[in-house]
Write a protein that holds these residues in place. Sequence first.
Motif, PDB file in Angstrom:
ATOM      1  N   SER A 162      12.017  42.107   4.804  1.00 27.93           N
ATOM      2  CA  SER A 162      13.360  42.622   5.042  1.00 27.93           C
ATOM      3  C   SER A 162      13.357  43.481   6.288  1.00 27.93           C
ATOM      4  CB  SER A 162      13.846  43.452   3.850  1.00 27.93           C
ATOM      5  OG  SER A 162      13.057  44.614   3.708  1.00 27.93           O
ATOM      6  N   LEU A 163      14.543  43.759   6.812  1.00 23.83           N
ATOM      7  CA  LEU A 163      14.668  44.743   7.875  1.00 23.83           C
ATOM      8  C   LEU A 163      14.305  46.122   7.336  1.00 23.83           C
ATOM      9  CD1 LEU A 163      18.010  43.966   9.770  1.00 23.83           C
ATOM     10  CD2 LEU A 163      15.698  43.766  10.673  1.00 23.83           C
ATOM     11  N   GLY A 196      20.787  47.477   3.172  1.00 27.21           N
ATOM     12  CA  GLY A 196      19.425  47.852   3.516  1.00 27.21           C
ATOM     13  C   GLY A 196      18.820  48.772   2.473  1.00 27.21           C
ATOM     14  N   GLN A 243      19.097  40.031  18.361  1.00 26.61           N
ATOM     15  CA  GLN A 243      19.359  39.438  17.056  1.00 26.61           C
ATOM     16  C   GLN A 243      18.444  38.253  16.776  1.00 26.61           C
ATOM     17  OE1 GLN A 243      23.529  38.760  17.791  1.00 26.61           O
ATOM     18  NE2 GLN A 243      24.164  40.448  16.450  1.00 26.61           N
ATOM     19  N   LEU A 264      14.764  39.457  16.007  1.00 29.20           N
ATOM     20  CA  LEU A 264      14.622  39.955  14.640  1.00 29.20           C
ATOM     21  C   LEU A 264      14.693  38.816  13.625  1.00 29.20           C
ATOM     22  CD1 LEU A 264      16.795  43.196  14.800  1.00 29.20           C
ATOM     23  CD2 LEU A 264      14.298  43.013  14.941  1.00 29.20           C
ATOM     24  N   LEU A 316      11.739  37.728  10.892  1.00 28.62           N
ATOM     25  CA  LEU A 316      12.006  37.571   9.468  1.00 28.62           C
ATOM     26  C   LEU A 316      11.690  36.156   8.990  1.00 28.62           C
ATOM     27  CD1 LEU A 316      15.346  39.572   9.320  1.00 28.62           C
ATOM     28  CD2 LEU A 316      13.258  40.163   8.072  1.00 28.62           C
ATOM     29  N   SER A 361       8.368  41.875   8.467  1.00 35.52           N
ATOM     30  CA  SER A 361       9.430  42.866   8.296  1.00 35.52           C
ATOM     31  C   SER A 361       9.519  43.723   9.556  1.00 35.52           C
ATOM     32  CB  SER A 361       9.150  43.754   7.085  1.00 35.52           C
ATOM     33  OG  SER A 361       9.231  43.019   5.892  1.00 35.52           O
ATOM     34  N   ILE A 372      13.403  48.604  12.769  1.00 35.13           N
ATOM     35  CA  ILE A 372      14.381  48.828  13.830  1.00 35.13           C
ATOM     36  C   ILE A 372      14.625  50.325  13.990  1.00 35.13           C
ATOM     37  CG2 ILE A 372      15.479  46.574  13.597  1.00 35.13           C
ATOM     38  CD1 ILE A 372      17.653  47.918  11.880  1.00 35.13           C
ATOM     39  N   LEU A 409      22.128  44.899  15.056  1.00 36.86           N
ATOM     40  CA  LEU A 409      20.846  44.500  14.476  1.00 36.86           C
ATOM     41  C   LEU A 409      20.963  44.064  13.025  1.00 36.86           C
ATOM     42  CD1 LEU A 409      18.598  47.298  16.031  1.00 36.86           C
ATOM     43  CD2 LEU A 409      19.301  45.099  17.009  1.00 36.86           C
TER      44      LEU A 409
END
Length: 301
Positions: free
Chosen positions: A3-4, A32, A259, A262, A266, A271, A274, A285
């Motif tokens: 995940s972010l 998030g 974008q 990232l 993913l 992961s 940011i 983002l």
Amino acid sequence: MTSLVLGAMNFGTLTDERTSFALLDRFVDAGGTVIDTANCYAFWNDPDGRGGQSERLLGRWLAARPGLRDRLTLATKAGAEPVGPGEWPASREGLSAPALKEALTLSLGRLGIDHVDLFWTHMEDRSVPLEETAGALAGLVADGLTGRVGVSNHPTWRVERARALGAPYSALQLRYSYLTPRPWTRVEGVNHRFAWVTDETLDYVASEGLDLWAYTPLISGSYVRPERPFPEAYDHPGTTRRLAALAQVADGLGATRNQVVLAWLLANGVSPIIGPSTVAQLDELLDLPGLGPAELAALDV
């Protein structure tokens, strides 16, 4: 789970409290859940030369939002905080058993919580036997002070040796992006010798089932900000090819280069951490395109 991750390095120093709270709220409102900090963040921005500002800010944010903590995955690090006289990194706390226990205890106090979900050893300390560090980390998990432990900026052979000695490492955090510098080339401003993801790293985490977190995935804005050119070490033919492929895919998707970078990380099981400084940057983002087989193949040059 990939995940972010919201990096909180500058929260409480370069990023003021109001902006930091807005970024945290927006990240959580968008779904998030993973936030990364360190006990040493950000000592280089503070006149006293000590860290803890990020953790204190996160503690105030959590205290103002009762019930939120259980929805989050909170990670912090130890090993790099200056604690003594002299120049850093010689002045850092290191990875002895007492240093790790004290660091995590102080971090929990600043955060206002009883445990973190992931506790990282931030940088190497070869003055301490690996057996001591490994045993201390296992003890912190057994005591319920952290759910998991991870390792950052260590060479792979040291990670594997520590795991063989009982360190329950289940995640690595290293520098990684779509572009890579020339091999054997020092990158200005990078003070960790073993900070980089290599092909061996990718093979290792895949073979051992470890999580991989990538810091500085957007190379300090160089993909989209002409006033922030890539460091000289990135000036090679591979960069030229990859930037062309990145531009083609981004333009085809109506997305920014950031974008797509990232989304690529993913899609490859990484992961990315940011570090936006404004809500507008964060919104960019968070709005990532989907990359199908055609886009992933086009980026693989």
